[in-house]
Design an enzyme around this catalytic site. Structure first.
Site, PDB file in Angstrom:
ATOM      1  N   HIS A 152      -2.796  -5.820   7.275  1.00  0.00           N
ATOM      2  CA  HIS A 152      -3.130  -4.394   7.426  1.00  0.00           C
ATOM      3  C   HIS A 152      -4.310  -4.152   8.373  1.00  0.00           C
ATOM      4  O   HIS A 152      -4.255  -3.292   9.249  1.00  0.00           O
ATOM      5  CB  HIS A 152      -3.490  -3.775   6.071  1.00  0.00           C
ATOM      6  CG  HIS A 152      -2.505  -4.062   4.987  1.00  0.00           C
ATOM      7  ND1 HIS A 152      -1.151  -4.094   5.200  1.00  0.00           N
ATOM      8  CD2 HIS A 152      -2.674  -4.330   3.667  1.00  0.00           C
ATOM      9  CE1 HIS A 152      -0.536  -4.363   4.055  1.00  0.00           C
ATOM     10  NE2 HIS A 152      -1.436  -4.521   3.111  1.00  0.00           N
ATOM     11  N   GLY A 177      15.962  -8.014  -6.368  1.00  0.00           N
ATOM     12  CA  GLY A 177      14.731  -7.704  -7.121  1.00  0.00           C
ATOM     13  C   GLY A 177      14.744  -6.258  -7.563  1.00  0.00           C
ATOM     14  O   GLY A 177      13.692  -5.630  -7.704  1.00  0.00           O
ATOM     15  N   LYS A 202     -12.086  -5.168  -3.035  1.00  0.00           N
ATOM     16  CA  LYS A 202     -11.602  -4.583  -4.283  1.00  0.00           C
ATOM     17  C   LYS A 202     -12.809  -4.209  -5.141  1.00  0.00           C
ATOM     18  O   LYS A 202     -13.897  -4.739  -4.963  1.00  0.00           O
ATOM     19  CB  LYS A 202     -10.725  -5.585  -5.022  1.00  0.00           C
ATOM     20  CG  LYS A 202      -9.404  -5.845  -4.300  1.00  0.00           C
ATOM     21  CD  LYS A 202      -8.340  -6.317  -5.239  1.00  0.00           C
ATOM     22  CE  LYS A 202      -7.012  -6.513  -4.545  1.00  0.00           C
ATOM     23  NZ  LYS A 202      -6.281  -5.256  -4.297  1.00  0.00           N
ATOM     24  N   HIS A 250       3.091  -2.124   4.927  1.00  0.00           N
ATOM     25  CA  HIS A 250       3.229  -0.722   4.529  1.00  0.00           C
ATOM     26  C   HIS A 250       2.161   0.166   5.169  1.00  0.00           C
ATOM     27  O   HIS A 250       2.330   1.375   5.255  1.00  0.00           O
ATOM     28  CB  HIS A 250       3.265  -0.572   3.003  1.00  0.00           C
ATOM     29  CG  HIS A 250       1.932  -0.665   2.335  1.00  0.00           C
ATOM     30  ND1 HIS A 250       1.306  -1.862   2.101  1.00  0.00           N
ATOM     31  CD2 HIS A 250       1.102   0.288   1.854  1.00  0.00           C
ATOM     32  CE1 HIS A 250       0.146  -1.627   1.495  1.00  0.00           C
ATOM     33  NE2 HIS A 250      -0.008  -0.340   1.333  1.00  0.00           N
ATOM     34  N   GLU A 257     -11.159  -0.390  -1.883  1.00  0.00           N
ATOM     35  CA  GLU A 257     -10.350  -0.031  -3.048  1.00  0.00           C
ATOM     36  C   GLU A 257     -11.228   0.059  -4.285  1.00  0.00           C
ATOM     37  O   GLU A 257     -12.162  -0.732  -4.437  1.00  0.00           O
ATOM     38  CB  GLU A 257      -9.296  -1.099  -3.297  1.00  0.00           C
ATOM     39  CG  GLU A 257      -8.238  -1.165  -2.232  1.00  0.00           C
ATOM     40  CD  GLU A 257      -7.130  -2.097  -2.661  1.00  0.00           C
ATOM     41  OE1 GLU A 257      -6.272  -1.660  -3.441  1.00  0.00           O
ATOM     42  OE2 GLU A 257      -7.141  -3.259  -2.237  1.00  0.00           O
ATOM     43  N   ARG A 311      18.667 -10.353 -11.989  1.00  0.00           N
ATOM     44  CA  ARG A 311      19.197 -11.286 -12.983  1.00  0.00           C
ATOM     45  C   ARG A 311      19.546 -10.637 -14.320  1.00  0.00           C
ATOM     46  O   ARG A 311      20.338 -11.154 -15.083  1.00  0.00           O
ATOM     47  CB  ARG A 311      18.183 -12.409 -13.225  1.00  0.00           C
ATOM     48  CG  ARG A 311      18.463 -13.599 -12.340  1.00  0.00           C
ATOM     49  CD  ARG A 311      17.333 -14.549 -12.389  1.00  0.00           C
ATOM     50  NE  ARG A 311      16.100 -13.856 -12.027  1.00  0.00           N
ATOM     51  CZ  ARG A 311      15.010 -14.447 -11.572  1.00  0.00           C
ATOM     52  NH1 ARG A 311      14.977 -15.745 -11.445  1.00  0.00           N
ATOM     53  NH2 ARG A 311      13.934 -13.777 -11.239  1.00  0.00           N
ATOM     54  N   LYS A 331     -12.208   4.600  -3.190  1.00  0.00           N
ATOM     55  CA  LYS A 331     -11.037   4.233  -2.396  1.00  0.00           C
ATOM     56  C   LYS A 331     -11.127   4.962  -1.058  1.00  0.00           C
ATOM     57  O   LYS A 331     -11.229   6.186  -1.021  1.00  0.00           O
ATOM     58  CB  LYS A 331      -9.753   4.653  -3.116  1.00  0.00           C
ATOM     59  CG  LYS A 331      -8.479   4.266  -2.371  1.00  0.00           C
ATOM     60  CD  LYS A 331      -7.241   4.484  -3.235  1.00  0.00           C
ATOM     61  CE  LYS A 331      -5.953   4.229  -2.478  1.00  0.00           C
ATOM     62  NZ  LYS A 331      -5.704   2.828  -2.166  1.00  0.00           N
ATOM     63  N   ASP A 379      -4.764 -11.345   2.017  1.00  0.00           N
ATOM     64  CA  ASP A 379      -4.098 -10.166   1.452  1.00  0.00           C
ATOM     65  C   ASP A 379      -4.240  -8.937   2.341  1.00  0.00           C
ATOM     66  O   ASP A 379      -3.320  -8.121   2.424  1.00  0.00           O
ATOM     67  CB  ASP A 379      -4.695  -9.889   0.059  1.00  0.00           C
ATOM     68  CG  ASP A 379      -3.908  -8.855  -0.715  1.00  0.00           C
ATOM     69  OD1 ASP A 379      -2.663  -8.907  -0.674  1.00  0.00           O
ATOM     70  OD2 ASP A 379      -4.523  -7.987  -1.367  1.00  0.00           O
TER      71      ASP A 379
HETATM   72  C1  BG6 Z   1      -1.336  -4.540  -0.535  1.00  0.00           C
HETATM   73  C2  BG6 Z   1      -2.232  -5.582  -1.134  1.00  0.00           C
HETATM   74  O1  BG6 Z   1      -0.690  -5.044   0.598  1.00  0.00           O
HETATM   75  O2  BG6 Z   1      -2.121  -3.407  -0.169  1.00  0.00           O
HETATM   76  C3  BG6 Z   1      -2.976  -5.035  -2.327  1.00  0.00           C
HETATM   77  O3  BG6 Z   1      -1.455  -6.709  -1.531  1.00  0.00           O
HETATM   78  C4  BG6 Z   1      -3.711  -3.767  -1.961  1.00  0.00           C
HETATM   79  O4  BG6 Z   1      -3.876  -5.990  -2.856  1.00  0.00           O
HETATM   80  C5  BG6 Z   1      -2.774  -2.790  -1.259  1.00  0.00           C
HETATM   81  O5  BG6 Z   1      -4.199  -3.204  -3.153  1.00  0.00           O
HETATM   82  C6  BG6 Z   1      -3.548  -1.598  -0.719  1.00  0.00           C
HETATM   83  O6  BG6 Z   1      -2.634  -0.636  -0.283  1.00  0.00           O
HETATM   84  P1  BG6 Z   1      -3.006   0.892  -0.287  1.00  0.00           P
HETATM   85  O7  BG6 Z   1      -1.832   1.551   0.359  1.00  0.00           O
HETATM   86  O8  BG6 Z   1      -3.202   1.296  -1.720  1.00  0.00           O
HETATM   87  O9  BG6 Z   1      -4.267   1.006   0.498  1.00  0.00           O
END
Ligand code: BG6
Length: 503
Positions: free
Chosen positions: A256, A25, A352, A194, A232, A59, A357, A251
């Site tokens: 998270h 990817g 969202k 992450h 967010e 690809r 944020k 999600d």
């Molecule tokens: C991702 C989600 O894992 O985390 C997204 O799929 C979300 O929908 C994002 O916007 C938020 O990450 P961060 O680091 O911007 O808070």
């Protein structure tokens, strides 16, 4: 491993052994926006071994030179010399993930690199930045071509990095797991969340377990409640295809939010080794009181944004069904049934298109049992609050009561701030760089183990089922874009005589 004492701090900096990072990817959004810039950051810090190679696989019919050109566009231009040296370690392999020839060509390429690049045998890290629907097939084909086989000593290793979603519910997560384990052992798999790469999230463990002052009050005797927020400003952006299948609970909560909760609430691990930490997280998640599977409405609010502040509503976003019932906001109340946390509510919310944020964990302490500052009653005093600030500012804030200067006896909240940027300078690695570094080191501490994923689905799958099967019991609420969320979320706390911290 290099261990040193630096400006009053104990530091352990570990540099990875040489590796080939095969990036499936490689032309995609994640690779270009996050992975290559993060790898470049590691390269510049000397944290990518000089004999390492990055082999992009996708690809598109490109040659290595054209692919390097594409990556160049994704990198900062601050140091052209370093950027060119970094581009020199990148190669490209064109291939269809569903064809055997791709894996034969990859095998030949890896064998050639193994012979050429280094005196030390190269570790191989396969990063799958591709649709999760392809995981089973790609891993099966890698294994079929013998590319995941490790020598008995485990060195050089063959590891795979996977991005979420890890399943859609408990059954699909277990099926995916089963498929992965046909070709890989658990120690070969790095599942990314992450959020665990974020500096303040990592600091939670150090704050709690390297200091004496927090532990005595980190329990039901002193903590009134905990609030975890991930708000967010962005809407669903260009990801409606994914989001319409997912929704916010899958999600954000299943991964998270729960990982942050686990770090904030788990018991002290026996050591800071990967499995010791993950064992404690698992124990914590398994201690969360199951929700009412017939109707979880007493503990959950789900909502969707509608037009507001000049922004479109969710149902007006491109790719979203005009009658979509997918939630873009969830607020929840949960309890952890163990000695430390029994009856302490944990309030979690994420959404969202909110007003701001903001990601944080707030530990709100109880009122002092008695006030000597009559007529101020203890219940009138603001409770002490410790806020672990994850983003946008990374840091910590402790609000306590203090005497305001002057001749009158005035009491007020005073906040002690700690800002990461001042502590560590601008030298921080971002979350992806940190996690890539750990993957290259073969360190699994910050990656999610399969039993932790299963436990989190076990908790949330019944809620998703109830939303699907009994929508009348858990109605979808609405909130205007650009606000703090739905009124129903505020009521969730009002019923407990509490309120959300302002965004
Ligand atoms: C991702 C989600 O894992 O985390 C997204 O799929 C979300 O929908 C994002 O916007 C938020 O990450 P961060 O680091 O911007 O808070």
């Amino acid at each position: 491993m290099q261990e040193n004492y630096w400006q009053g701090k104990w530091c352990i900096e570990v540099a990875p052994a040489p590796a080939v990072l095969v990036l499936f990817g490689a032309g995609g959004d994640l690779a270009q926006r996050k992975l290559f810039p993060s790898l470049y950051r590691l390269f510049r810090r000397g944290l990518l071994h000089e004999d390492s190679v990055i082999l992009g696989c996708a690809r598109a019919p490109l040659e290595t030179a054209a692919f390097r050109e594409k990556v160049r566009g994704a990198l900062p231009a601050d140091d052209p010399g370093a950027r060119e040296r970094f581009l020199d370690v990148i190669y490209y392999l064109r291939g269809d993930y569903r064809q055997d020839e791709t894996y034969q060509a990859l095998g030949a390429e890896l064998r050639a690199l193994d012979r050429k690049e280094s005196a030390t045998p190269l570790n191989h890290l396969f990063y799958l930045a591709i649709s999760t629907t392809l995981y089973g097939e790609v891993i099966g084909r890698l294994a079929g071509a013998g590319l995941l086989r490790e020598p008995e000593s485990g060195v050089p290793w063959r590891h795979v990095v996977l991005e979420k979603p890890f399943g859609h519910d408990l059954a699909s997560a277990e099926a995916l797991d089963h498929e992965l384990h046909r070709s890989l052992t658990e120690s070969q798999i790095c599942r990314i969340d992450h959020y665990l790469g974020k500096e303040t999230v990592q600091n939670i463990a150090m704050l709690r377990f390297a200091n004496l002052v927090f532990e005595p009050v980190w329990n039901r005797h002193y903590v009134d409640h905990v609030q975890i927020t991930v708000a967010e400003e962005l809407g669903v952006e260009h990801r409606a295809g994914y989001y319409e299948q997912s929704g916010l609970l899958r999600d954000m909560f299943q991964n998270h939010m729960l990982e942050m909760l686990a770090l904030a609430a788990m018991e002290m691990p026996q050591s800071f080794l990967p499995d010791a930490v993950r064992d404690e997280k698992l124990k914590l998640i398994r201690s969360i009181r199951p929700f009412d599977s017939a109707c979880p409405a007493a503990d959950f609010v789900r909502a969707q944004y509608v037009a507001g502040a000049g922004l479109p509503g969710y149902r007006e976003e491109p790719g979203v069904a005009a009658d979509s019932n997918i939630e873009t906001y969830v607020a929840a109340r949960l309890f952890i049934d163990n000695w430390r946390w029994r009856d302490v509510p944990f309030y979690l919310r994420s959404g969202k298109r909110l007003g701001r944020k903001l990601s944080e964990i707030a530990i709100v302490f109880k009122h002092v049992p008695h006030s000597i500052f009559s007529p101020i009653r203890s219940a009138d005093m603001e409770p002490d609050t410790l806020v672990l600030k994850v983003q946008p500012e990374e840091g910590m804030a402790l609000t306590i009561q203090a005497k305001q200067p002057g001749p009158k006896l005035c009491m007020g909240g005073m906040t002690l701030h700690f800002n990461y940027a001042e502590f560590a300078g601008a030298d921080n690695l971002d979350a992806y760089a940190r996690l890539l570094l750990d993957a290259l080191l073969g360190d699994q501490t910050l990656f999610i183990r399969s039993d932790v994923i299963a436990a989190s689905w076990q908790l949330f799958s019944p809620v998703l089922d109830a939303w699907r099967d009994s929508p009348d019991c858990s109605p979808l609420h609405f909130y205007p874009a650009g606000t703090d969320g739905p009124d129903a979320a505020a009521r969730l706390l009002f019923q407990d005589h509490r309120e959300w911290r302002p965004l």
